[in-house]
Scaffold this motif. Structure first.
Motif, PDB file in Angstrom:
ATOM      1  N   SER A 281      -2.216  31.919  -7.199  1.00 24.84           N
ATOM      2  CA  SER A 281      -2.344  32.295  -5.586  1.00 24.84           C
ATOM      3  C   SER A 281      -3.596  31.947  -5.343  1.00 24.84           C
ATOM      4  O   SER A 281      -4.605  32.071  -5.907  1.00 24.84           O
ATOM      5  CB  SER A 281      -2.073  33.781  -5.443  1.00 24.84           C
ATOM      6  OG  SER A 281      -0.317  33.898  -5.929  1.00 24.84           O
TER       7      SER A 281
ATOM      8  N   SER B 284       4.513  32.687   0.059  1.00 23.39           N
ATOM      9  CA  SER B 284       3.231  32.994  -0.775  1.00 23.39           C
ATOM     10  C   SER B 284       2.258  31.750  -0.722  1.00 23.39           C
ATOM     11  O   SER B 284       2.554  30.672  -0.564  1.00 23.39           O
ATOM     12  CB  SER B 284       3.642  33.146  -2.162  1.00 23.39           C
ATOM     13  OG  SER B 284       2.597  33.315  -3.145  1.00 23.39           O
ATOM     14  N   SER B 285       0.992  32.234  -0.844  1.00 24.71           N
ATOM     15  CA  SER B 285      -0.044  31.262  -1.069  1.00 24.71           C
ATOM     16  C   SER B 285       0.041  30.736  -2.488  1.00 24.71           C
ATOM     17  O   SER B 285      -0.841  29.452  -2.676  1.00 24.71           O
ATOM     18  CB  SER B 285      -1.556  32.020  -0.901  1.00 24.71           C
ATOM     19  OG  SER B 285      -1.823  32.731  -2.079  1.00 24.71           O
TER      20      SER B 285
ATOM     21  N   PHE C 243       3.537  28.462   3.817  1.00 22.30           N
ATOM     22  CA  PHE C 243       2.059  28.624   3.833  1.00 22.30           C
ATOM     23  C   PHE C 243       1.222  27.259   3.840  1.00 22.30           C
ATOM     24  O   PHE C 243       0.042  27.150   4.362  1.00 22.30           O
ATOM     25  CB  PHE C 243       1.828  29.681   2.574  1.00 22.30           C
ATOM     26  CG  PHE C 243       0.255  29.955   2.626  1.00 22.30           C
ATOM     27  CD1 PHE C 243      -0.185  31.096   2.976  1.00 22.30           C
ATOM     28  CD2 PHE C 243      -0.525  29.241   1.719  1.00 22.30           C
ATOM     29  CE1 PHE C 243      -1.466  31.464   2.984  1.00 22.30           C
ATOM     30  CE2 PHE C 243      -1.896  29.465   1.683  1.00 22.30           C
ATOM     31  CZ  PHE C 243      -2.421  30.687   2.288  1.00 22.30           C
ATOM     32  N   TRP C 244       1.518  26.347   2.637  1.00 20.62           N
ATOM     33  CA  TRP C 244       1.040  25.193   2.541  1.00 20.62           C
ATOM     34  C   TRP C 244       1.510  24.245   3.714  1.00 20.62           C
ATOM     35  O   TRP C 244       0.481  23.391   4.220  1.00 20.62           O
ATOM     36  CB  TRP C 244       1.083  24.631   1.361  1.00 20.62           C
ATOM     37  CG  TRP C 244       0.550  25.235   0.111  1.00 20.62           C
ATOM     38  CD1 TRP C 244       0.804  26.682  -0.292  1.00 20.62           C
ATOM     39  CD2 TRP C 244      -0.382  24.852  -0.990  1.00 20.62           C
ATOM     40  NE1 TRP C 244      -0.072  27.107  -1.296  1.00 20.62           N
ATOM     41  CE2 TRP C 244      -0.596  25.954  -1.699  1.00 20.62           C
ATOM     42  CE3 TRP C 244      -0.833  23.496  -1.182  1.00 20.62           C
ATOM     43  CZ2 TRP C 244      -1.719  25.878  -2.582  1.00 20.62           C
ATOM     44  CZ3 TRP C 244      -1.890  23.408  -2.075  1.00 20.62           C
ATOM     45  CH2 TRP C 244      -2.166  24.531  -2.656  1.00 20.62           C
TER      46      TRP C 244
END
Length: 428
Positions: free
Chosen positions: A424, A300-301, A307-308
């Motif tokens: 998000s 997830s963002s 993602f990170w």
């Protein structure tokens, strides 16, 4: 980078966010001789202070601190030294920079140096293991360490918010893993020999038991979810007990329990704060054991690990490939299988936490305790890349560069509050 980071802030203060609570045990216990955090919160929380913080009470009426004491225990020797120096300099100069309140410059700088040394030692230990056991080239290891150290979200907590517990916590988890492996190396029947027969004068070292339990205890008092590493510890204990006489077994058991002193201090702290040795300090915050957010916590963002810090995708893939290599020594494959199994336990813990995005975290901070696995994986990947053609090498190193650039782009946007710190970034 840490000094530059703090200069860009309004105040000279490294102790921010949740780190304030982890750290508060030190000035409260050593400077004030109590566990009343009222003055720490009112005087040092700055713009984040609200009266509501003082309304969160333990069953015996003290201000609640839901965090454990591992960071405070890890910094205690340096804090005592800083307190003595600050007290002396304040008497001599009267300058507020040396105010002996637990938060002035010498306390913060000595704490910063200590935390960053914990981080340095983490990578020194990993380097030694990768050179001695996996026989990687030291230049490849250096690249792997640098990429994870300053190319992933580890860098944020090393330079920007060092008093968050994660750098120190990762040190104790890494130490626990490697002491467990050392138990294998000191086994009378050492699978590393290949033949299963003693070829050197391997001798039992019961003293390893106290080191193992102490590092596990420190890891658990940093973050209770660090108990995810118990399968690896159990593997180490098995080799400590293997083929020993009853006298050495008794020694091992005694030393193991002596090493649990940090856990005893945690229980005593809960007793002083709440009136009970067993105390759930997180109040209404709970794990949703039947509703894990497996996908979100990774992709997830909203602070998803990959993602990170997309660099770590290469690390995860490489570790799986490493385990699939039939040439690797059986004991090493079992060792890494247990670490990966333990990592899956941590993944489950993090995915079940009611706030699986962990508030205003920078990226997947709750996974930083897997630093050993991250470095090992990325080093395996780099070793493979160097065996490819020059075009393939250029391609993969370009991808790594893009991943690191993405990490720092998010860091710049996060620090300047151009993106949400708790929600998000994108639709997913």
């Amino acid at each position: 980078m840490a000094i530059v980071s703090v200069i860009l802030k309004k105040d000279f203060n490294f102790i921010v966010s949740d780190g304030r609570y982890y750290y508060a045990y030190l000035p409260s216990a050593i400077v004030d001789f109590d566990f009343d955090f009222t003055n720490q919160i009112t005087e040092n929380w700055g713009v984040d202070f609200t009266p509501a913080l003082l309304e969160q009470k333990t069953p015996i009426g003290l201000v609640r601190n839901k965090y454990t004491i591992g960071l405070a225990l890890s910094l205690a020797p340096v804090f005592v030294f800083a307190h003595l120096v600050s007290s002396l300099l304040y008497k001599l100069t009267g300058l507020s920079w040396f105010l002996p309140n637990g938060y002035s410059s010498i306390y913060q700088l000595s704490g910063l140096i200590s935390i960053q040394l914990y981080g340095l030692f983490t990578f020194c230990l990993i380097d030694r293991f990768l050179r001695k056991q996996l026989k990687f080239d030291k230049k490849v290891i250096l690249l792997g360490i640098i990429f994870v150290w300053v190319g992933s979200h580890y860098s944020y907590y090393y330079f920007r918010e060092p008093f968050m517990v994660h750098v120190v916590s990762a040190f104790w988890v890494t130490t626990t893993i490697l002491i467990s492996f050392q138990c294998l190396l000191n086994s009378p029947i050492n699978p590393q020999n290949g033949s299963g027969v003693v070829t050197d004068n391997f001798s039992k070292k019961p003293i390893l038991a106290i080191f193992l339990s102490f590092s596990l205890s420190m890891a658990a008092t940093c973050r209770p979810t660090n108990l995810f590493i118990i399968p690896v510890v159990g593997w180490g204990i098995y080799y400590l007990f293997r083929n020993t006489d009853i006298f050495k077994k008794a020694q091992i058991i005694l030393l193991f329990f002596l090493g649990l002193i940090p856990l005893g201090l945690q229980l005593q702290t809960w007793k002083l704060l709440s009136g009970s040795y067993v105390y759930y300090s997180y109040g209404e915050e709970r794990f949703n054991w039947l509703q894990p957010q497996f996908f979100q916590v990774l992709l997830s963002s909203r602070h998803g690990l990959f993602f990170w810090s997309p660099l770590l995708i290469f690390s995860a893939i490489a570790v799986v490939i490493f385990l699939a290599n039939p040439e690797k020594i059986r004991s090493l494959k079992l060792f890494f299988s247990l670490i990966i199994f333990s990592a899956c336990i941590l993944w489950y813990f993090n995915a079940c936490w009611h706030m699986w995005w962990f508030g205003d975290a920078f990226g997947g901070r709750a996974f930083l305790e897997l630093t050993f696995l991250f470095v090992t994986g990325i080093t395996c990947f780099i070793q493979w890349v160097f065996s490819q053609s020059s075009r393939i090498r250029a391609l993969y190193f370009s991808l790594i560069g893009l991943c690191i650039t993405w990490n720092y782009l998010l860091m710049a946007l996060y620090i300047t509050k151009k993106i949400s710190r708790s929600d998000s970034i994108l639709w997913f």
